[in-house]
Design a protein around this motif. Structure first.
Motif, mmCIF file in Angstrom:
data_model
loop_
_atom_site.group_PDB
_atom_site.id
_atom_site.type_symbol
_atom_site.label_atom_id
_atom_site.label_comp_id
_atom_site.label_asym_id
_atom_site.label_seq_id
_atom_site.Cartn_x
_atom_site.Cartn_y
_atom_site.Cartn_z
ATOM 1 N N ILE A 21 105.182 95.783 -32.490
ATOM 2 C CA ILE A 21 104.571 96.977 -31.905
ATOM 3 C C ILE A 21 105.637 97.640 -31.041
ATOM 4 N N ALA A 22 105.977 98.888 -31.361
ATOM 5 C CA ALA A 22 107.037 99.586 -30.630
ATOM 6 C C ALA A 22 106.468 100.807 -29.909
ATOM 7 N N PHE A 23 106.777 100.892 -28.635
ATOM 8 C CA PHE A 23 106.485 102.070 -27.842
ATOM 9 C C PHE A 23 107.830 102.794 -27.717
ATOM 10 N N THR A 24 108.097 103.670 -28.683
ATOM 11 C CA THR A 24 109.437 104.227 -28.840
ATOM 12 C C THR A 24 109.861 105.113 -27.672
ATOM 13 N N ARG A 25 108.969 105.891 -27.122
ATOM 14 C CA ARG A 25 109.344 106.772 -26.007
ATOM 15 C C ARG A 25 109.717 105.977 -24.762
ATOM 16 N N LYS A 26 109.053 104.864 -24.544
ATOM 17 C CA LYS A 26 109.327 104.019 -23.380
ATOM 18 C C LYS A 26 110.349 102.932 -23.682
ATOM 19 N N ARG A 27 110.711 102.808 -24.950
ATOM 20 C CA ARG A 27 111.621 101.750 -25.397
ATOM 21 C C ARG A 27 111.123 100.372 -24.985
ATOM 22 N N VAL A 28 109.894 100.093 -25.396
ATOM 23 C CA VAL A 28 109.296 98.784 -25.163
ATOM 24 C C VAL A 28 108.950 98.191 -26.523
ATOM 25 N N ALA A 29 109.455 96.985 -26.759
ATOM 26 C CA ALA A 29 109.193 96.267 -28.008
ATOM 27 C C ALA A 29 108.254 95.106 -27.700
ATOM 28 N N VAL A 30 107.191 94.987 -28.483
ATOM 29 C CA VAL A 30 106.207 93.919 -28.290
ATOM 30 C C VAL A 30 106.183 93.056 -29.544
ATOM 31 N N TYR A 31 106.284 91.760 -29.328
ATOM 32 C CA TYR A 31 106.177 90.797 -30.420
ATOM 33 C C TYR A 31 105.016 89.860 -30.135
ATOM 34 N N ILE A 32 104.241 89.582 -31.168
ATOM 35 C CA ILE A 32 103.189 88.570 -31.099
ATOM 36 C C ILE A 32 103.675 87.434 -31.996
ATOM 37 N N ASP A 33 104.149 86.367 -31.380
ATOM 38 C CA ASP A 33 104.757 85.260 -32.119
ATOM 39 C C ASP A 33 103.716 84.217 -32.520
ATOM 40 N N GLY A 34 103.761 83.835 -33.787
ATOM 41 C CA GLY A 34 102.894 82.780 -34.285
ATOM 42 C C GLY A 34 103.347 81.426 -33.761
ATOM 43 N N CYS A 35 102.395 80.604 -33.378
ATOM 44 C CA CYS A 35 102.722 79.306 -32.779
ATOM 45 C C CYS A 35 103.548 78.426 -33.728
ATOM 46 N N PHE A 36 103.208 78.395 -34.982
ATOM 47 C CA PHE A 36 103.962 77.570 -35.924
ATOM 48 C C PHE A 36 105.337 78.163 -36.187
ATOM 49 N N TRP A 37 105.384 79.438 -36.569
ATOM 50 C CA TRP A 37 106.629 80.049 -37.045
ATOM 51 C C TRP A 37 107.680 80.251 -35.958
ATOM 52 N N HIS A 38 107.260 80.274 -34.714
ATOM 53 C CA HIS A 38 108.217 80.529 -33.632
ATOM 54 C C HIS A 38 108.339 79.352 -32.669
ATOM 55 N N GLY A 39 107.699 78.234 -32.996
ATOM 56 C CA GLY A 39 107.887 77.006 -32.228
ATOM 57 C C GLY A 39 107.249 77.005 -30.857
ATOM 58 N N CYS A 40 105.997 77.385 -30.778
ATOM 59 C CA CYS A 40 105.273 77.367 -29.505
ATOM 60 C C CYS A 40 105.333 75.965 -28.895
ATOM 61 N N PRO A 41 105.758 75.853 -27.629
ATOM 62 C CA PRO A 41 105.829 74.530 -27.010
ATOM 63 C C PRO A 41 104.454 73.889 -26.829
ATOM 64 N N GLN A 42 103.410 74.697 -26.822
ATOM 65 C CA GLN A 42 102.056 74.177 -26.624
ATOM 66 C C GLN A 42 101.362 73.818 -27.943
ATOM 67 N N HIS A 43 101.549 74.651 -28.976
ATOM 68 C CA HIS A 43 100.810 74.469 -30.230
ATOM 69 C C HIS A 43 101.689 74.283 -31.464
ATOM 70 N N GLY A 44 102.985 74.441 -31.327
ATOM 71 C CA GLY A 44 103.870 74.336 -32.486
ATOM 72 C C GLY A 44 103.872 72.928 -33.060
ATOM 73 N N THR A 45 103.956 72.850 -34.365
ATOM 74 C CA THR A 45 103.993 71.555 -35.050
ATOM 75 C C THR A 45 105.164 71.556 -36.026
ATOM 76 N N LEU A 46 105.538 70.375 -36.453
ATOM 77 C CA LEU A 46 106.596 70.234 -37.444
ATOM 78 C C LEU A 46 106.038 69.421 -38.601
ATOM 79 N N PRO A 47 106.027 69.987 -39.812
ATOM 80 C CA PRO A 47 105.510 69.246 -40.956
ATOM 81 C C PRO A 47 106.301 67.947 -41.186
ATOM 82 N N ARG A 48 105.623 66.925 -41.613
ATOM 83 C CA ARG A 48 106.290 65.644 -41.902
ATOM 84 C C ARG A 48 107.074 65.706 -43.205
ATOM 85 N N SER A 49 106.521 66.414 -44.147
ATOM 86 C CA SER A 49 107.175 66.557 -45.441
ATOM 87 C C SER A 49 108.331 67.542 -45.311
ATOM 88 N N ASN A 50 109.523 67.132 -45.752
ATOM 89 C CA ASN A 50 110.705 67.980 -45.706
ATOM 90 C C ASN A 50 111.033 68.409 -44.268
#
Length: 104
Positions: A21-50
Motif C-alpha cells: 500500500i503506497a501513499f505516494t504524495r506522502k511517500r509512505v510505504a506500507v507492508y503487511i507481512d505474512g507470518c510464514f513468508w516473512h518469519g514472524c518471531p511469534q507465529h512463523g514456522t519452518l516446515p520439517r520437509s526440505n
C-alpha cells in the motif's frame, strides 16, 4: 478514513518488487507481512520437509524486505511494516497518524 493510496506500487529502482500500500504524495510505504513468508518471531514456522531449502528461502525473503526498506528510505520514503496477525483497526489508526492530511 478517506486517505488516497495505491496498491502494488512499484518500488523505485527495484524491478519486480512492489509496495503493498503506497501513499505516494506522502511517500509512505506500507507492508503487511505474512507470518510464514516473512518469519514472524511469534507465529512463523519452518516446515520439517526440505527444511534447509525453506530456511534459505525465508532468509532470502527477509533480506529482500531489508533491501526494499533501505531503497525506499534512501529515496525519502517512510516504511511501515505490520504482521498479518495485527488487529486491522490498530494498523489503520497507526497508518492514519503517519499519513493524515495536513488540514487536520
Amino acid at each position: 478514513m478517506g486517505l488516497r493510496y495505491r496498491v502494488a506500487w512499484p518500488v523505485p529502482g527495484q524491478r519486480r518488487r512492489t509496495i503493498d500500500i503506497a501513499f505516494t504524495r506522502k511517500r509512505v510505504a506500507v507492508y503487511i507481512d505474512g507470518c510464514f513468508w516473512h518469519g514472524c518471531p511469534q507465529h512463523g514456522t519452518l516446515p520439517r520437509s526440505n527444511a534447509d531449502w525453506w530456511r534459505d528461502k525465508l532468509a532470502a525473503n527477509r533480506a529482500r524486505d531489508a533491501s526494499a526498506n533501505a531503497q525506499l528510505e534512501k529515496l525519502g520514503w517512510k516504511v511501515l511494516r505490520f504482521w498479518e496477525h495485527e488487529a486491522p483497526d490498530t494498523v489503520a489508526r497507526h497508518i492514519y497518524e503517519v499519513v493524515r492530511p495536513e488540514d487536520m
